[in-house]
Scaffold this motif. Sequence first.
Motif, PDB file in Angstrom:
ATOM      1  N   UNK A  43      -4.657 -61.327 -24.791  1.00 22.93           N
ATOM      2  CA  UNK A  43      -5.103 -60.826 -23.483  1.00 22.93           C
ATOM      3  C   UNK A  43      -6.527 -61.317 -23.190  1.00 22.93           C
ATOM      4  N   UNK A  44      -6.808 -61.536 -21.913  1.00 20.39           N
ATOM      5  CA  UNK A  44      -8.125 -62.031 -21.523  1.00 20.39           C
ATOM      6  C   UNK A  44      -9.187 -60.958 -21.740  1.00 20.39           C
ATOM      7  N   UNK A  45      -8.869 -59.722 -21.396  1.00 24.29           N
ATOM      8  CA  UNK A  45      -9.839 -58.630 -21.534  1.00 24.29           C
ATOM      9  C   UNK A  45      -9.838 -58.095 -22.962  1.00 24.29           C
ATOM     10  N   UNK A  46     -11.008 -57.796 -23.466  1.00 27.81           N
ATOM     11  CA  UNK A  46     -11.149 -57.315 -24.834  1.00 27.81           C
ATOM     12  C   UNK A  46     -10.401 -56.005 -25.055  1.00 27.81           C
ATOM     13  N   UNK A  47     -10.381 -55.136 -24.054  1.00 27.89           N
ATOM     14  CA  UNK A  47      -9.670 -53.862 -24.209  1.00 27.89           C
ATOM     15  C   UNK A  47      -8.178 -54.113 -24.425  1.00 27.89           C
ATOM     16  N   UNK A  48      -7.632 -55.098 -23.735  1.00 29.34           N
ATOM     17  CA  UNK A  48      -6.229 -55.466 -23.930  1.00 29.34           C
ATOM     18  C   UNK A  48      -5.978 -55.990 -25.338  1.00 29.34           C
TER      19      UNK A  48
END
Length: 147
Positions: free
Chosen positions: A131-136
């Motif tokens: 995922x692009x976002x760290x949370x993902x």
Amino acid sequence: MSSIEINKTGEPDMLQASDGRLTLSVPIQIKRRSGRKLVTLPNGEIEKTRPWDNAATPLQLALARGYRWLNMMESGEAKSLREIAAREGVDNSYVSRMVNLTTLAPDIVAAILDDALPNHITLFDLAVDPPVLWEGQRERVKRALYT
């Protein structure tokens, strides 16, 4: 002559023979961690005295390759991932997956470097289409923990 026997009681023991020999019994467990066997002492501490126990894990090596190959691209030493793959004699998709590791969240990278990720989290879990976002990314690691 040395021999290894399993101490069934789990308690340390020392026996002295009449000829002066000592027999020591120390409860230990042998656990696998990152594909290596480590001795766990009774207090839960892991004994790491052999130099080969400090060798890089496969995930650590993959992360290092990814950063090295990204640096080659950024410095102009290589023009494309395909060129890197040809130089290294590996598949294009492998190079791409290793470079994907350079986009991981800092806490996930730290866990890889500290060898703190559970053994069942694989390179595939981290490197394939992250995922692009760290949370993902963190959610994906959490899901991998519970599947």
